[in-house]
Design an enzyme around this catalytic site. Structure first.
Site, mmCIF file in Angstrom:
data_model
loop_
_atom_site.group_PDB
_atom_site.id
_atom_site.type_symbol
_atom_site.label_atom_id
_atom_site.label_comp_id
_atom_site.label_asym_id
_atom_site.label_seq_id
_atom_site.Cartn_x
_atom_site.Cartn_y
_atom_site.Cartn_z
ATOM 1 N N ASP A 183 0.855 -1.146 -0.026
ATOM 2 C CA ASP A 183 -0.162 -0.096 0.037
ATOM 3 C C ASP A 183 1.030 1.139 0.094
ATOM 4 O OD1 ASP A 183 -2.117 1.671 0.147
ATOM 5 O OD2 ASP A 183 -3.313 0.806 1.598
HETATM 6 C C1 BGC Z 1 -5.097 3.123 -0.007
HETATM 7 C C2 BGC Z 1 -5.146 1.993 -0.936
HETATM 8 C C3 BGC Z 1 -5.011 2.754 -2.366
HETATM 9 C C4 BGC Z 1 -3.556 3.486 -2.577
HETATM 10 C C5 BGC Z 1 -3.569 4.149 -3.857
HETATM 11 C C6 BGC Z 1 -3.755 4.031 -0.223
HETATM 12 O O1 BGC Z 1 -4.168 5.170 0.659
HETATM 13 O O2 BGC Z 1 -5.003 2.469 1.133
HETATM 14 O O3 BGC Z 1 -6.207 1.501 -1.006
HETATM 15 O O4 BGC Z 1 -5.079 1.745 -3.561
HETATM 16 O O5 BGC Z 1 -3.741 4.439 -1.468
HETATM 17 O O6 BGC Z 1 -3.988 5.114 -4.120
#
Ligand code: BGC
Length: 749
Positions: free
Chosen positions: A290
Site C-alpha cells: 500500500d
Molecule cells: C489506499 C489504497 C490505495 C492507495 C493508492 C492508499 O491510501 O489505502 O487502497 O489503493 O492509497 O491510492
C-alpha cells in the site's frame, strides 16, 4: 459469464494478442523472426515460461525498475510531481522495459470505478458503481462480475492496466471508515462477491489487486496499529475471505496492508506473505505494498513483497537504491530479485497486459449507467415496511422529500477510491474539501427521478436544516421521505450516530406524519433510535452515479427490492466486541493494539454467540412479494470429501415478480465452532408470481471445519443445515451426519 470463462482459459488474451500486438499483426516483417528474438512475446507459451525467458534477458537495473512504483500525481507536502510518463491524477506508475517489449504499469484506484487523486490537474469523469458493500448486498456474483467488467473497461479506455480494486477486509467494526469499500462481515459472502468483481475487471486484460492483506479492519492508526489475533482464528475469518476471493477472481496482484499483524508490519510479514499467501493459497502473482506501507528493504523483500508502491509515500525509497545496495551486500539474493521480477511479469503475461497494449478510447456512458443502476437497485435493502407503505401507490398525491441534498444528488464515499461522475459534484464546498475529502454528491437527484416517475403527484423538497419546518411540510403531505446520510472515508473512522440533527429531524417528521419513509445513504450500519416509530426504512448505501434513479425505482415499485444485509446492524455500540473504538483518545502516531479477542466470531457470529438482539440481522431484507421454501434436503457430497450438498425449492407466493436470496446456515449439533452457526451457501433467484425454482448448493468443506495445528478438521457428528431468509429467519432444518476428516492447510477446491 461467458467472458469470464474465456478469460479463465486465457483464450481472450490470446485472441486479442493475435489481433492487437504489433509483433503479431503484420507490422513486423517477419513474425517468426521477431518471436525468435523476443520469444517471451509469444502468447502460445505459458506465462511462467514467458516470464522466465524475459527475466533471463534483463539487467539488474531493469529488474529493479519493475519493483519500484511511483505515485502518479502531485504530492505537495513532499514537493513531489508525478513522473511525466505516468497518468496525471492516478495512483501509480511503474516503468516498463521498452527494449524488451514490456509495457509500463499504469495503476488506478479502485473498487467503484476509475478514481482521480486529489491534486490532479484535470478530474476524470467516469461511471461509479455503488459502494462495495452495496454490491455485496445484491448477493449476486453476476452483478459483481458485471460491475467489475464495466469499471475494468473504463480503466482500459482511460489508459490503465492495473486497477487497485478488490477490497475484502472483513467488517469487524461498523465504525471502520472503509467498510463501504469492502464486502461485509462473512468470509463466504465477501470472498464470493469481491472475487466476482475481480474476475470482471481482469476480463479486460487489466490486473486487479486484492487488498488490504491483511487485518486492515480499522482506519484509526492504520499506519501503525497492531492487529492482534490468534493465527488460526484469522485463517477462518479474514484470511478465508481473501482466499475465497482469490479462488473466485484469480487476481494477479495482492496489496499488503498498512497495519501490523501480531506486531509485524503486514508488508514484511513472512507468515502472511509467504506461508499463507504463497504456500497455502497457492498465489502465483505479485504483492505490491500500500502507498506508504513499506517499512524496510531486506525484511520486506525477503518476506515476500515484490513491488514497493507509491514513491514518495514511504519514509525511504526502500526498493530503490537501498535494495540495489542490499543485493550487492548479499542481504537480498539475486535469486530473490529474479523471483520478484518473475512474479510481476508472470502476472502481466497471465492477465494479458503485455499482449493487449492500452488504447485510450471513448466510454459508453449510457450503457455503463445501466450497469451501475442495476447494481444499486439490486443492492438496496428494504429494512422495514410496516403496513406495506412502500411501494408508493398511485393514490399518493403529495410527496415531500426532506434532507441530505436529495434535490441535488446522492452521496458517495471518500478517499483514494473517490470516483467522479460527469458533472463532478452536485454539492461542492462541503467539509472537508480536501483529503480525506472532498465530499462528493453524484448529480443524480432522487427528487428529479421521483418527479418523473410520479407525474400526477406534487413532489416537493425541504432541506431539513429546520426540523420544525420539515415537520410542517410533512404534515401537509401524504407521504414524507426523509433522506439520511453519513459520509464515510478512508483514513478516519466514524461513530455509528448519524451526524448533525438527522435523528431529531426524522423523529420530528415521523411524529408529524405517520407515513414517513427513511432512506439511508451510509457507508454501513448506523444507529436508528427512531426505527420503531418509522414504518418504512430503505438502506440505499452509497448508491453510485445512477443512485437517484435506482432509489426512485425501488420506492415506486418499478423495481422490487432484493438486497440483503451483508452486515449486522447493531442496536447500540455497547453490543460490539469493543464498545469503545480502539485508539480513542490517543494522539496521532501513538502506538496501540487492537486485540481481536473475538477471533473468528465476527458480525452475526458474535451476535449469535452472545445472544444479542440486533436492530436488523445479517441476511435480512424485505421484498414487495413473499417467498416460501420447501423440500430441504442435505447429504454428504458424493464427489467432494467433507462437502455437503443441499437442495430445496423456492416459490414466489406473492403477486409481483421478485428476486429472493435463500441462505443456508450450518451448525454442528455438538457445538465447538467459534459461533453457533455459519453461512454455508446462498443463491439469488428471480421468480415470476407463482413461479418456483429448485436450487442446489454445495457447502465448502472448509465451512464445516475448524482450523488448528495446520489442518482443517471436520469433526464426526450431526450437523444442522438450516434454510432461511436471513440469519434470524430460519424456515427449515435438516440434519446430516458427517464422518471425521482432515484436510491440509493447502486444501483448495
Ligand atoms: C489506499 C489504497 C490505495 C492507495 C493508492 C492508499 O491510501 O489505502 O487502497 O489503493 O492509497 O491510492
Amino acid at each position: 459469464m461467458k467472458m469470464m470463462r474465456l478469460a479463465k482459459l486465457g483464450l481472450f488474451a490470446t485472441v486479442a494478442t493475435l489481433v492487437l500486438h504489433p509483433a503479431a499483426n503484420g507490422q513486423e516483417p517477419n513474425r517468426t523472426r521477431a518471436l525468435a528474438r523476443q520469444p517471451w512475446l509469444n502468447p502460445a507459451l505459458s506465462p511462467d515460461r514467458r516470464a522466465a525467458l524475459v527475466v533471463a534477458k534483463m539487467t539488474t537495473d531493469e529488474k529493479l525498475k519493475l519493483v519500484f512504483g511511483y505515485f502518479s500525481s502531485t504530492f505537495t507536502p513532499k514537493n513531489y510531481v508525478g513522473p511525466k510518463e505516468g497518468r496525471d491524477g492516478a495512483a501509480g506508475y511503474v516503468p516498463g522495459i521498452p527494449r524488451l517489449g514490456i509495457p509500463a504499469q499504469h495503476q488506478t484506484d479502485a473498487g467503484i470505478g476509475v478514481a482521480t487523486q486529489g491534486a490532479a490537474k484535470k478530474i476524470r469523469e467516469r461511471t461509479a458503481l455503488p459502494s462495495g458493500l452495496a454490491t455485496t448486498a445484491t448477493w449476486d456474483p453476476d452483478v459483481g462480475y458485471a460491475g467489475g467488467r464495466m469499471i475494468g473497461s473504463e480503466a482500459r479506455s482511460s489508459g490503465f492496466n492495473v486497477m487497485l480494486a478488490g477490497g475484502v477486509n472483513l467488517q469487524r467494526d461498523p465504525r471502520n471508515g472503509r467498510n463501504f469499500e469492502y464486502g461485509g462481515e462473512d468470509p463466504l459472502l465477501a470472498g464470493t462477491m469481491v472475487g466476482a468483481q475481480i474476475a470482471g475487471i481482469q476480463s479486460n486484460n487489466v490486473i486487479s489487486t486484492l487488498k488490504h492483506f491483511a487485518m486492515n479492519d480499522l482506519e484509526t492508526g492504520r499506519d501503525y496499529h497492531d492487529a492482534v489475533i490468534a493465527p488460526d482464528a484469522a485463517r477462518i475469518s479474514d484470511l478465508l475471505a481473501f482466499q475465497i476471493a482469490m479462488e473466485k477472481g484469480r487476481p494477479a496482484s495482492v496489496m499488503c496492508a498498512y497495519n501490523r499483524v501480531n506486531s509485524v508490519y503486514a508488508c514484511e510479514h513472512k507468515w502472511l506473505l509467504t506461508d499463507v499467501l504463497r504456500r497455502q493459497f497457492g498465489f502465483k502473482g505479485y504483492v505490491m505494498s500500500d502507498w506508504g506501507g513499506t517499512h524496510s528493504t531486506v525484511a520486506a523483500a525477503n518476506a515476500g513483497l515484490e513491488q514497493d508502491s507509491g514513491f514518495p509515500f514511504d519514509k525511504e525509497p526502500y526498493f530503490g537504491a537501498p535494495l540495489k545496495a542490499a543485493i550487492a551486500k548479499g542481504l537480498v539474493s539475486p535469486a530473490r530479485l529474479n523471483e520478484m521480477a518473475h512474479r510481476i511479469l508472470w502476472s502481466m503475461f497471465k492477465v494479458g497486459v503485455v499482449d493487449r497494449p492500452l488504447v485510450m478510447g471513448p466510454i459508453d456512458m449510457r450503457a455503463h449507467a445501466e450497469v451501475t443502476r442495476a447494481d444499486a437497485e439490486q443492492g438496496m435493502v428494504l429494512l422495514k415496511n410496516d403496513g406495506n407503505l412502500l411501494p408508493l401507490g398511485p393514490d399518493v398525491r403529495r410527496i415531500v422529500l426532506i434532507g441530505s441534498h436529495a434535490d441535488k444528488g446522492v452521496l458517495s464515499g471518500g478517499g483514494s477510491s473517490q470516483t467522479y461522475p460527469v458533472g463532478i459534484n452536485a454539492v461542492p464546498g462541503l467539509q472537508p474539501t480536501s483529503w480525506p475529502g472532498p465530499v462528493v454528491y453524484y448529480p443524480n437527484a432522487p427528487l428529479d427521478a421521483i418527479r418523473r416517475l410520479a407525474p400526477n403527484a406534487e413532489v416537493s423538497f425541504v432541506d431539513g436544516t429546520d426540523p420544525a419546518a420539515a415537520a410542517a411540510a410533512a404534515r401537509a403531505a401524504d407521504v414524507a421521505i426523509v433522506f439520511l446520510t453519513q459520509w464515510a472515508t478512508e483514513s478516519i473512522d466514524a461513530p455509528m450516530v448519524l451526524p448533525g440533527n438527522q435523528d431529531q429531524l426524522i423523529e420530528a417528521v415521523a411524529s408529524a406524519n405517520p407515513r414517513t419513509i427513511a432512506v439511508l445513504e451510509t457507508g454501513g450500519p448506523v444507529l436508528m433510535p427512531w426505527a420503531s416509530r418509522v414504518p418504512a426504512i430503505v438502506e440505499a448505501w452509497f448508491p453510485g452515479t445512477a443512485g437517484g434513479d435506482a432509489i426512485a425505482n425501488v420506492l415506486t415499485g418499478r423495481v422490487n427490492p432484493s438486497g440483503k444485509l451483508p452486515v449486522t446492524f447493531p442496536m447500540s455500540e455497547a453490543q460490539l466486541p469493543r464498545p469503545i473504538r480502539p485508539g480513542t483518545g490517543l494522539k496521532n502516531g501513538e502506538m496501540f493494539s487492537i486485540n481481536y479477542t473475538e477471533g473468528a466470531t465476527v458480525g452475526y457470529k458474535w451476535f449469535d454467540a452472545k445472544r444479542l438482539e440486533p436492530l436488523f440481522p445479517f441476511g435480512h431484507g424485505l421484498s414487495y412479494t413473499r417467498f416460501a421454501y420447501s423440500g430441504l434436503k442435505a447429504a454428504p457430497s458424493s464427489s467432494r470429501r467433507g462437502a455437503v450438498t443441499v437442495s430445496f425449492t423456492v416459490r414466489n407466493t406473492g403477486r409481483v415478480a421478485g428476486m429472493d436470496v435463500s441462505q443456508i446456515y450450518i451448525a454442528p449439533a455438538a457445538g465447538g465452532w467459534e459461533a453457533p452457526k455459519r453461512l454455508g451457501g446462498f443463491k439469488k433467484v428471480n421468480l415470476a408470481p407463482g413461479e418456483s425454482r429448485s436450487v442446489m448448493l454445495e457447502v465448502d468443506p472448509r465451512l464445516l471445519a475448524t482450523f488448528s495445528g495446520g489442518m482443517w478438521r471436520i469433526a464426526a457428528g450431526q450437523y444442522k443445515v438450516m434454510l432461511g431468509a436471513s440469519s434470524r429467519d430460519l424456515r427449515q432444518t435438516k440434519t446430516v451426519r458427517l464422518s471425521a476428516s482432515t484436510m491440509p492447510d493447502t486444501w483448495r477446491p
